[in-house]
Design an enzyme around this catalytic site. Structure first.
Site, short mmCIF file in Angstrom:
data_model
loop_
_atom_site.label_atom_id
_atom_site.label_comp_id
_atom_site.label_asym_id
_atom_site.label_seq_id
_atom_site.Cartn_x
_atom_site.Cartn_y
_atom_site.Cartn_z
N CYS A 2 1.02 -1.29 -0.01
CA CYS A 2 0.13 0.02 0.07
C CYS A 2 0.73 1.28 0.06
O CYS A 2 2.09 1.02 0.18
CB CYS A 2 -0.79 0.04 1.42
SG CYS A 2 -1.91 -1.56 1.62
N GLY A 28 -0.39 0.46 -5.17
CA GLY A 28 -1.78 -0.21 -4.97
C GLY A 28 -2.67 0.32 -5.79
O GLY A 28 -3.07 1.33 -6.09
N ASN A 103 0.71 1.45 6.00
CA ASN A 103 1.32 0.56 5.07
C ASN A 103 2.09 -0.60 5.71
O ASN A 103 2.82 -0.22 6.67
CB ASN A 103 2.06 1.37 4.11
CG ASN A 103 3.05 0.30 3.20
OD1 ASN A 103 4.07 0.76 2.69
ND2 ASN A 103 2.54 -0.66 2.70
N GLY A 104 1.67 -1.67 5.49
CA GLY A 104 2.54 -2.71 6.10
C GLY A 104 1.53 -4.17 6.52
O GLY A 104 0.53 -4.11 5.99
N CYS A 246 12.88 -3.13 3.91
CA CYS A 246 12.35 -4.41 3.05
C CYS A 246 13.37 -4.04 1.69
O CYS A 246 13.29 -3.20 1.03
CB CYS A 246 11.02 -4.16 2.60
SG CYS A 246 10.47 -5.12 1.20
N TYR A 252 12.10 -4.26 -6.70
CA TYR A 252 11.11 -4.16 -7.37
C TYR A 252 10.26 -3.07 -7.05
O TYR A 252 9.66 -2.33 -8.02
CB TYR A 252 10.22 -5.45 -7.40
CG TYR A 252 8.96 -5.45 -7.92
CD1 TYR A 252 8.45 -5.41 -9.45
CD2 TYR A 252 7.77 -5.43 -7.22
CE1 TYR A 252 7.43 -5.29 -9.92
CE2 TYR A 252 6.38 -5.42 -7.59
CZ TYR A 252 6.36 -5.19 -9.13
OH TYR A 252 5.01 -5.27 -9.61
N SER A 293 9.94 -2.49 -14.60
CA SER A 293 10.62 -2.68 -13.21
C SER A 293 12.33 -3.11 -13.32
O SER A 293 12.83 -2.84 -12.51
CB SER A 293 10.15 -3.53 -12.31
OG SER A 293 9.63 -4.81 -13.16
N ASP A 355 15.44 -9.56 -15.82
CA ASP A 355 13.99 -9.20 -15.03
C ASP A 355 14.69 -8.88 -13.45
O ASP A 355 15.81 -9.38 -12.97
CB ASP A 355 13.20 -10.26 -14.98
CG ASP A 355 11.74 -9.68 -14.87
OD1 ASP A 355 11.60 -8.42 -14.46
OD2 ASP A 355 10.64 -10.38 -14.99
N ASP A 356 13.83 -8.08 -12.85
CA ASP A 356 14.11 -7.87 -11.32
C ASP A 356 13.89 -9.33 -10.51
O ASP A 356 14.66 -9.41 -9.63
CB ASP A 356 13.17 -6.77 -10.91
CG ASP A 356 11.55 -7.16 -10.90
OD1 ASP A 356 11.14 -6.92 -11.89
OD2 ASP A 356 11.14 -7.51 -9.97
N CYS A 392 6.21 -13.35 2.18
CA CYS A 392 6.70 -12.30 3.02
C CYS A 392 5.46 -11.85 3.76
O CYS A 392 4.39 -11.99 3.49
CB CYS A 392 6.87 -10.96 1.98
SG CYS A 392 6.83 -9.46 2.73
N CYS A 442 15.85 -6.59 5.55
CA CYS A 442 15.13 -7.86 5.57
C CYS A 442 15.52 -8.57 4.47
O CYS A 442 15.31 -7.91 3.16
CB CYS A 442 13.90 -7.73 5.89
SG CYS A 442 12.92 -9.17 5.97
N CYS A 445 12.60 -12.77 2.29
CA CYS A 445 12.00 -13.70 1.15
C CYS A 445 12.83 -14.54 0.31
O CYS A 445 12.67 -15.49 -0.25
CB CYS A 445 11.28 -12.75 0.20
SG CYS A 445 12.10 -11.30 -0.55
P1 AMP Z 1 6.08 -14.04 -11.74
O1 AMP Z 1 5.58 -13.85 -13.13
O2 AMP Z 1 5.07 -14.75 -11.06
O3 AMP Z 1 7.54 -14.79 -11.96
O4 AMP Z 1 6.43 -12.58 -11.04
C1 AMP Z 1 7.52 -11.95 -11.17
C2 AMP Z 1 7.08 -10.68 -11.96
O5 AMP Z 1 6.20 -10.15 -11.35
C3 AMP Z 1 8.63 -9.82 -12.16
O6 AMP Z 1 8.53 -9.25 -13.46
C4 AMP Z 1 8.25 -8.75 -11.24
O7 AMP Z 1 8.60 -7.44 -11.93
C5 AMP Z 1 6.79 -8.94 -10.78
N1 AMP Z 1 6.46 -8.93 -9.32
C6 AMP Z 1 7.44 -9.41 -8.27
N2 AMP Z 1 6.98 -9.50 -7.14
C7 AMP Z 1 5.71 -9.01 -7.18
C8 AMP Z 1 4.65 -8.69 -6.06
N3 AMP Z 1 4.74 -8.72 -4.97
N4 AMP Z 1 3.47 -7.78 -6.82
C9 AMP Z 1 3.43 -7.65 -8.30
N5 AMP Z 1 4.60 -8.05 -8.97
C10 AMP Z 1 5.56 -8.62 -8.69
#
Ligand code: AMP
Length: 453
Positions: A2, A28, A103-104, A246, A252, A293, A355-356, A392, A442, A445
């Protein structure tokens, strides 16, 4: 996850809060809300939907007052519904009114709620912001505590992540949990009014004279007469001597133009990319980010390796969050709607696709198929974070542990599932090199070491 905002002492509090909330929309998108004190009571508007839909100019006009509190919600605990959205308000019979946005996530929610219910306190939602509010109001109204003392008690007894703004008829009280898990910043505007926000990008848009972060275990009391910081001894409220910000905010979640945990987010992402590249012997024709991202991570990677950076994937910004769609087939289809490859960029190339993070593997599995179809020769996935193996409990929406791909599959099986030529994750020690104070974060995850239990 949030985002919150608070405005004090400004005739246009609701307008400013709307600008701030809009800047935090990435935190959010399910629902948003605002409470504005009109001199007698808090007037509340909260609805499912985006900030620009819920706070149209004619609606903002109905929110007159100098104190505003706002919230954008992306549910992690409690279902996605209007009653679970924030802010929450309490109007007392004796006069004082309170509004709170946070938020949290609170980890001892059930136990604390039960304690309050046993004392006859009524709950209208399953949201942890309401718990914080009801706890503080109980301490003030029933136990005669000052608001600051009530917040101190909350810090002692309520466990988890909370970056919070509490409004009363006369002021704002801004506070952050003792570990400083989620970000929170405070700005002084040119006309002397005060704004607080989860992310500094939401303050930038209000053109403040100065911005600073609210410290872990700090309570800032803002009234007409004063702005007073009550810096509590964080070590009295926690077991570790270190903060536990975090790290996933940097990887991300946060907007790259924000400054949080004493770092520029975009710079941390560039550092991550550069560290990824330094630990990678291979050579590539081009580096392509999964937008948005991973843009800065890929840029850091490309600069370090001196390889061309190509924005080879175009993202449709109007597709909602693919991540939270209920079923895998719908999530897959949403990824296809969200990204499209540029023609002629990929043909015959060896690509570092950056990717992140990988959570379930949905995004990269679809993207790898797309990039192959676009003619790529080799696709090497380079990930700006370690394997996400644990859920998380402090506010990032991670699915249950058994849905996390890295919890179920070996590296080779992940590569196979994603259809890539290779996959390389950042190691935790490498991620730690990307920030100035690695011990202050932290990493639960990634390593399952939860700082608050
Ligand atoms: P996935 O497609 O399930 O592997 O999710 C990874 C992708 O979603 C990455 O490209 C991130 O940019 C994005 N992502 C990672 N964590 C979150 C999160 N908690 N909420 C929404 N998007 C996320």
């Amino acid at each position: 996850m949030c985002g919150i905002i608070g405005i004090f002492g400004n005739e246009n509090a609701a307008e400013l809060a709307t600008l701030g909330l809009f800047a935090e929309q990435h935190r959010g998108q399910e629902s948003c809300g605002m409470a504005v004190h009109d001199g007698h009571k808090f007037v509340l508007r909260k609805k499912m939907g985006l900030v620009k839909e819920v706070f149209r100019p004619q609606k903002i006009k109905l929110l007159q007052g100098k104190i505003a509190i706002g919230h954008v919600r992306y549910p992690t605990c409690g279902s996605s519904s209007e009653y679970n959205s924030q802010p929450h308000i309490v109007e007392t019979l004796s006069g004082p009114s309170y509004a709170l946005a946070s938020n949290g996530d609170i980890i001892n929610y059930t136990e604390m709620r039960q304690k309050l219910e046993n004392k006859g306190i009524y709950f209208a939602s399953y949201n942890d912001g309401e718990l914080l509010l009801k706890y503080i109001v109980y301490q003030v109204e029933k136990n005669g505590k000052s608001i600051v003392d009530a917040i101190k008690l909350a810090m002692q007894n309520i466990k988890g992540a909370f970056s919070t703004v509490l409004g009363t008829r006369d002021g704002l009280y801004v506070f952050r949990d003792p570990y400083g898990i989620r970000p929170l910043s405070l700005g002084k505007l040119k006309d002397g009014s005060i704004a607080v926000a989860s992310e500094s990008c939401a303050l930038d848009i209000l053109h403040p004279d100065s911005i600073r972060e609210v410290a872990p275990a700090e309570i800032v009391e803002i009234t007409k007469q004063k702005l007073q910081s009550h810096q509590l001894q964080a070590s009295h409220y926690r077991t570790s001597k270190h903060n536990k910000h975090c790290i996933f905010e940097h990887v991300y979640f946060a907007r790259p133009d924000s400054f949080e945990f004493n770092e520029n987010v975009y710079q941390v992402r560039m550092n991550i990319g550069s560290i990824l590249a330094k630990n990678d012997e291979a050579d590539y024709d081009i580096v392509v980010p999964v937008p948005d991202s991973a843009n800065f991570i890929a840029l850091g990677f490309a600069r370090q390796k001196n390889i061309p950076y190509e924005m080879g994937l175009i993202r449709n910004h109007y597709v909602g969050r693919t991540f939270i769609k209920p079923e895998q087939t719908i999530r897959d289809e949403s990824v296809n709607q969200k990204f499209n490859p540029l023609p002629n960029i990929f043909k015959g190339k060896n690509i570092a696709l950056v990717d992140d993070s990988i959570v379930r593997g949905t995004t990269l599995r679809q993207i790898v198929k797309m990039v192959r179809k676009a003619g790529a020769n080799q696709i090497h996935l380079r990930i700006g974070s370690p394997m996400v193996k644990f859920s998380c409990f402090y506010g990032i929406d991670t699915p249950s542990q058994d849905e996390l791909i890295a919890n179920n599959k070996s590296l080779e099986a992940i590569r196979d599932y994603l259809g890539a030529d290779s996959v390389k994750y950042l190691q935790i020690e490498q991620l730690q090199q990307a920030v100035k104070k690695p011990q202050d974060y932290c990493y639960a995850c990634f390593n399952g070491k939860y700082p608050v239990k």
